[in-house]
Enzyme design. Structure first.
Site, PDB file in Angstrom:
ATOM      1  N   TYR A 268     -37.732  73.531  79.263  1.00  0.00           N
ATOM      2  CA  TYR A 268     -38.090  74.754  79.246  1.00  0.00           C
ATOM      3  C   TYR A 268     -37.733  75.576  78.169  1.00  0.00           C
ATOM      4  O   TYR A 268     -38.542  76.095  77.492  1.00  0.00           O
ATOM      5  CB  TYR A 268     -37.384  75.565  80.504  1.00  0.00           C
ATOM      6  CG  TYR A 268     -37.511  76.843  80.779  1.00  0.00           C
ATOM      7  CD1 TYR A 268     -36.377  77.837  80.352  1.00  0.00           C
ATOM      8  CD2 TYR A 268     -38.653  77.497  81.306  1.00  0.00           C
ATOM      9  CE1 TYR A 268     -36.442  79.342  80.569  1.00  0.00           C
ATOM     10  CE2 TYR A 268     -38.630  78.921  81.745  1.00  0.00           C
ATOM     11  CZ  TYR A 268     -37.380  79.776  80.955  1.00  0.00           C
ATOM     12  OH  TYR A 268     -37.573  81.184  81.430  1.00  0.00           O
TER      13      TYR A 268
ATOM     14  N   GLY B 121     -43.699  90.761  86.068  1.00  0.00           N
ATOM     15  CA  GLY B 121     -44.890  91.319  86.109  1.00  0.00           C
ATOM     16  C   GLY B 121     -44.897  92.512  87.075  1.00  0.00           C
ATOM     17  O   GLY B 121     -45.946  93.493  86.596  1.00  0.00           O
TER      18      GLY B 121
ATOM     19  N   THR C  47     -32.262  88.385  79.169  1.00  0.00           N
ATOM     20  CA  THR C  47     -31.247  87.743  79.822  1.00  0.00           C
ATOM     21  C   THR C  47     -31.805  87.467  81.332  1.00  0.00           C
ATOM     22  O   THR C  47     -32.864  87.809  81.766  1.00  0.00           O
ATOM     23  CB  THR C  47     -30.056  88.291  79.731  1.00  0.00           C
ATOM     24  OG1 THR C  47     -28.951  87.336  80.160  1.00  0.00           O
ATOM     25  CG2 THR C  47     -29.966  89.526  80.444  1.00  0.00           C
TER      26      THR C  47
HETATM   27  P1  NAP Z   1     -42.111  84.522  88.278  1.00  0.00           P
HETATM   28  O1  NAP Z   1     -41.626  85.505  89.296  1.00  0.00           O
HETATM   29  O2  NAP Z   1     -41.935  82.828  88.903  1.00  0.00           O
HETATM   30  O3  NAP Z   1     -43.741  84.859  87.874  1.00  0.00           O
HETATM   31  C1  NAP Z   1     -44.257  83.713  87.178  1.00  0.00           C
HETATM   32  C2  NAP Z   1     -45.741  84.134  86.885  1.00  0.00           C
HETATM   33  O4  NAP Z   1     -46.445  83.264  86.286  1.00  0.00           O
HETATM   34  C3  NAP Z   1     -46.467  84.399  88.511  1.00  0.00           C
HETATM   35  O5  NAP Z   1     -47.531  85.622  88.020  1.00  0.00           O
HETATM   36  C4  NAP Z   1     -47.511  83.293  88.396  1.00  0.00           C
HETATM   37  O6  NAP Z   1     -48.599  83.281  89.119  1.00  0.00           O
HETATM   38  C5  NAP Z   1     -47.481  83.060  87.215  1.00  0.00           C
HETATM   39  N1  NAP Z   1     -47.932  81.491  86.532  1.00  0.00           N
HETATM   40  C6  NAP Z   1     -46.988  80.376  86.784  1.00  0.00           C
HETATM   41  N2  NAP Z   1     -47.699  79.325  86.289  1.00  0.00           N
HETATM   42  C7  NAP Z   1     -48.982  79.818  86.181  1.00  0.00           C
HETATM   43  C8  NAP Z   1     -50.179  79.152  85.501  1.00  0.00           C
HETATM   44  N3  NAP Z   1     -50.146  77.666  85.446  1.00  0.00           N
HETATM   45  N4  NAP Z   1     -51.185  79.874  85.319  1.00  0.00           N
HETATM   46  C9  NAP Z   1     -51.225  80.999  85.554  1.00  0.00           C
HETATM   47  N5  NAP Z   1     -50.167  82.005  86.082  1.00  0.00           N
HETATM   48  C10 NAP Z   1     -49.013  81.230  86.161  1.00  0.00           C
HETATM   49  O7  NAP Z   1     -41.288  84.552  86.994  1.00  0.00           O
HETATM   50  P2  NAP Z   1     -40.654  85.882  86.282  1.00  0.00           P
HETATM   51  O8  NAP Z   1     -39.111  85.662  86.516  1.00  0.00           O
HETATM   52  O9  NAP Z   1     -41.519  86.951  86.493  1.00  0.00           O
HETATM   53  O10 NAP Z   1     -40.901  85.363  84.754  1.00  0.00           O
HETATM   54  C11 NAP Z   1     -41.830  85.957  83.975  1.00  0.00           C
HETATM   55  C12 NAP Z   1     -41.320  85.421  82.567  1.00  0.00           C
HETATM   56  O11 NAP Z   1     -40.077  86.085  82.412  1.00  0.00           O
HETATM   57  C13 NAP Z   1     -41.305  84.068  82.277  1.00  0.00           C
HETATM   58  O12 NAP Z   1     -41.953  83.837  81.018  1.00  0.00           O
HETATM   59  C14 NAP Z   1     -39.834  83.551  82.246  1.00  0.00           C
HETATM   60  O13 NAP Z   1     -39.643  82.652  81.592  1.00  0.00           O
HETATM   61  C15 NAP Z   1     -39.250  84.912  81.729  1.00  0.00           C
HETATM   62  N6  NAP Z   1     -37.897  85.326  82.076  1.00  0.00           N
HETATM   63  C16 NAP Z   1     -37.675  85.347  83.243  1.00  0.00           C
HETATM   64  C17 NAP Z   1     -36.270  85.430  83.429  1.00  0.00           C
HETATM   65  C18 NAP Z   1     -35.721  85.588  84.880  1.00  0.00           C
HETATM   66  O14 NAP Z   1     -34.504  85.605  85.103  1.00  0.00           O
HETATM   67  N7  NAP Z   1     -36.500  85.762  85.880  1.00  0.00           N
HETATM   68  C19 NAP Z   1     -35.201  85.402  82.417  1.00  0.00           C
HETATM   69  C20 NAP Z   1     -35.810  85.317  81.392  1.00  0.00           C
HETATM   70  C21 NAP Z   1     -36.911  85.305  80.834  1.00  0.00           C
HETATM   71  P3  NAP Z   1     -48.294  83.039  90.776  1.00  0.00           P
HETATM   72  O15 NAP Z   1     -47.948  84.440  91.217  1.00  0.00           O
HETATM   73  O16 NAP Z   1     -49.993  83.116  91.118  1.00  0.00           O
HETATM   74  O17 NAP Z   1     -47.587  81.948  91.113  1.00  0.00           O
HETATM   75  O1  GFB Z   2     -30.256  81.646  87.535  1.00  0.00           O
HETATM   76  P1  GFB Z   2     -29.614  80.275  87.623  1.00  0.00           P
HETATM   77  O2  GFB Z   2     -30.214  79.311  88.574  1.00  0.00           O
HETATM   78  O3  GFB Z   2     -30.050  79.723  86.024  1.00  0.00           O
HETATM   79  O4  GFB Z   2     -28.006  80.514  87.616  1.00  0.00           O
HETATM   80  P2  GFB Z   2     -29.190  80.111  84.671  1.00  0.00           P
HETATM   81  C1  GFB Z   2     -27.284  79.388  87.670  1.00  0.00           C
HETATM   82  C2  GFB Z   2     -25.882  79.642  87.787  1.00  0.00           C
HETATM   83  O5  GFB Z   2     -25.529  80.493  89.050  1.00  0.00           O
HETATM   84  C3  GFB Z   2     -24.889  78.359  87.718  1.00  0.00           C
HETATM   85  C4  GFB Z   2     -24.817  79.437  90.097  1.00  0.00           C
HETATM   86  O6  GFB Z   2     -23.739  78.515  87.435  1.00  0.00           O
HETATM   87  C5  GFB Z   2     -25.083  78.063  89.325  1.00  0.00           C
HETATM   88  O7  GFB Z   2     -23.750  77.117  89.655  1.00  0.00           O
HETATM   89  N1  GFB Z   2     -25.351  79.460  91.161  1.00  0.00           N
HETATM   90  C6  GFB Z   2     -24.339  79.721  92.435  1.00  0.00           C
HETATM   91  C7  GFB Z   2     -26.384  79.447  91.744  1.00  0.00           C
HETATM   92  N2  GFB Z   2     -25.054  79.645  93.586  1.00  0.00           N
HETATM   93  C8  GFB Z   2     -26.523  79.579  93.182  1.00  0.00           C
HETATM   94  C9  GFB Z   2     -27.585  79.309  93.897  1.00  0.00           C
HETATM   95  O8  GFB Z   2     -27.565  79.178  95.302  1.00  0.00           O
HETATM   96  N3  GFB Z   2     -28.573  79.002  93.272  1.00  0.00           N
HETATM   97  C10 GFB Z   2     -28.844  78.984  91.835  1.00  0.00           C
HETATM   98  N4  GFB Z   2     -29.907  78.896  91.196  1.00  0.00           N
HETATM   99  N5  GFB Z   2     -27.826  79.201  91.060  1.00  0.00           N
HETATM  100  C11 GFB Z   2     -31.729  80.599  83.944  1.00  0.00           C
HETATM  101  C12 GFB Z   2     -32.897  79.710  83.865  1.00  0.00           C
HETATM  102  O9  GFB Z   2     -30.628  79.827  83.911  1.00  0.00           O
HETATM  103  O10 GFB Z   2     -31.498  81.600  82.852  1.00  0.00           O
HETATM  104  C13 GFB Z   2     -34.160  80.801  83.840  1.00  0.00           C
HETATM  105  O11 GFB Z   2     -33.108  78.756  84.798  1.00  0.00           O
HETATM  106  C14 GFB Z   2     -34.092  82.070  83.010  1.00  0.00           C
HETATM  107  O12 GFB Z   2     -35.314  80.218  83.968  1.00  0.00           O
HETATM  108  C15 GFB Z   2     -32.516  82.627  83.083  1.00  0.00           C
HETATM  109  O13 GFB Z   2     -34.235  81.321  81.710  1.00  0.00           O
HETATM  110  C16 GFB Z   2     -32.378  83.766  81.860  1.00  0.00           C
HETATM  111  O14 GFB Z   2     -29.001  81.352  84.490  1.00  0.00           O
HETATM  112  O15 GFB Z   2     -28.155  79.019  84.489  1.00  0.00           O
END
Ligand code: NAP
Ligand code: GFB
Length: 324
Positions: free
Chosen positions: A146, A22, A174
């Site tokens: 999830y 966001g 991703t």
């Molecule tokens: P994030 O940094 O954890 O932010 C999550 C956002 O959702 C925050 O603005 C949070 O508000 C809001 N939120 C959480 N629970 C809520 C609730 N009950 N009501 C209203 N708002 C709520 O997540 P992000 O990484 O930006 O992810 C954004 C989107 O991308 C998600 O749909 C996630 O599944 C998707 N996505 C993320 C990744 C990644 O690697 N990060 C990868 C693939 C897809 P607050 O700030 O108030 O907590």
């Molecule tokens: O980003 P992550 O936690 O989730 O990465 P995914 C996990 C990978 O990173 C595993 C290694 O292979 C872990 O063993 N890793 C190494 C660590 N050190 C660390 C550490 O300190 N913290 C974490 N978290 N991992 C994500 C979803 O899956 O994929 C998200 O959890 C999102 O919600 C994203 O959907 C696309 O990559 O496995």
């Protein structure tokens, strides 16, 4: 028959507007001319409305009357939070997604772009994975809650199109890296958690402990690149079918390579240990960006080393306010 999207300037409601993705969209809209003449962009956090609650969801939609929605809000976390809370991820995200999509329908929103994720694809699959494969088998056990909640968005989008002609679609990012991430060592994603861990190890002069073997492979997209692409999807992408937003298969790296990139960016020269008692999670989830490339052959992604360097810089400069 598609429901007509109202003409005139957009009023865009961004749920999850205070998070990693966001904030990237907000930067593009406010700092890079991503907002067009007469448009309004509203970036929500959970303080504006807890979207698990249908009453609060309706109230925030009534307040802003959006014409378009970018739906990012979700319970989000890294592998180790998923392993602990699969039920919470399932229930909270099912409720948030149903509340947002149904309220969008009830208030006449013309287009919704929601977020799936590359971790929701089938665990047993051929590679590279593409958009047609989402439902071809169970997701990896580590994040099944999830993953099923996210897969339902795709099912809901098809149902809203079939019954009402709505253009409700989804993107499939991703792994994302960038400023404003959740840098929690316990619950954050890999790169943000490792940036914080490496920062602490350098400060304390202690060894860096990496979870798992370092062998798993991931593709990472810089949050600002993703933000620009999501705005493009909102304006130009007409399909209901989701679209993967990712760097190419050739940019996939191992977790160990990530560790080395972060150590270099933070100038960490201490010991690095791999704690193989911790889960590796999914070993790989190589996604194809061929569909994106067909639409946008012009796309140039920020190299991972640059993305990590900028994220580390943001973290060091904003240590006090960063989520951790
Ligand atoms: P994030 O940094 O954890 O932010 C999550 C956002 O959702 C925050 O603005 C949070 O508000 C809001 N939120 C959480 N629970 C809520 C609730 N009950 N009501 C209203 N708002 C709520 O997540 P992000 O990484 O930006 O992810 C954004 C989107 O991308 C998600 O749909 C996630 O599944 C998707 N996505 C993320 C990744 C990644 O690697 N990060 C990868 C693939 C897809 P607050 O700030 O108030 O907590
Ligand atoms: O980003 P992550 O936690 O989730 O990465 P995914 C996990 C990978 O990173 C595993 C290694 O292979 C872990 O063993 N890793 C190494 C660590 N050190 C660390 C550490 O300190 N913290 C974490 N978290 N991992 C994500 C979803 O899956 O994929 C998200 O959890 C999102 O919600 C994203 O959907 C696309 O990559 O496995």
């Amino acid at each position: 028959m598609e429901s007509p999207i109202k003409a005139g300037p957009m009023r865009v409601l961004v749920t999850g507007g205070s998070g990693l993705v966001g904030k990237a969209i907000e930067h593009v809209v406010e700092q890079e001319g991503g907002k067009l003449e007469g448009e309004e962009w509203i970036f929500l956090s959970s303080k504006d409305a807890d979207l698990v609650d249908v009453g609060q969801t309706r109230a925030v939609f009534e307040k802003y009357r959006p014409t378009h929605v970018i739906h990012l809000a979700a319970k989000v976390g890294g592998l180790y939070l998923h392993l602990k809370e699969n039920l919470h991820f399932l229930r909270d995200n099912l409720k948030i997604n149903d509340n947002v999509l149904q309220t969008a329908h009830e208030t006449g929103v013309g287009k919704v772009v929601s977020c799936l994720s590359s971790c929701i694809f089938p665990d047993k699959t051929t590679y590279p994975i593409d958009e047609t494969m989402i439902h071809n088998g169970p997701p990896h056990a580590s994040n099944f809650g999830y993953s099923h909640a996210k897969r339902m968005i795709d099912v809901q989008n098809r149902a809203y199109f079939q019954q009402y002609g709505h253009c409700y679609t989804a993107v499939i990012p991703t792994n994302v890296v960038g400023p404003h991430d959740n840098f929690s060592i316990e619950n954050g994603h890999v790169l943000s958690a490792l940036i914080n861990k490496t920062y602490q190890a350098k400060k304390e002069g202690t060894p860096l402990s990496v979870c798992g073997s370092g062998a798993p492979r991931r593709q990472f997209i810089y949050s600002l690149d993703l933000g620009r692409l999501i705005i493009w999807v909102l304006r130009e992408y007409k399909e209901i079918e989701p679209i993967i937003l990712s760097v190419g298969e050739e940019d996939e790296v191992s977790i160990k390579e990530c560790v080395d990139i972060i150590a270099k960016a933070l100038d960490y020269k201490g010991e690095i240990h791999y704690d193989t008692s911790q889960s590796d999670g999914q070993m790989k989830k190589t996604a194809s960006n061929a569909k994106l490339r067909r639409y946008r052959p012009d796309i140039v992604f920020t190299p991972l080393t640059e993305a990590v360097k900028m994220t580390c810089g943001w973290f060091e400069s904003n240590y006090d306010i960063a989520r951790k």
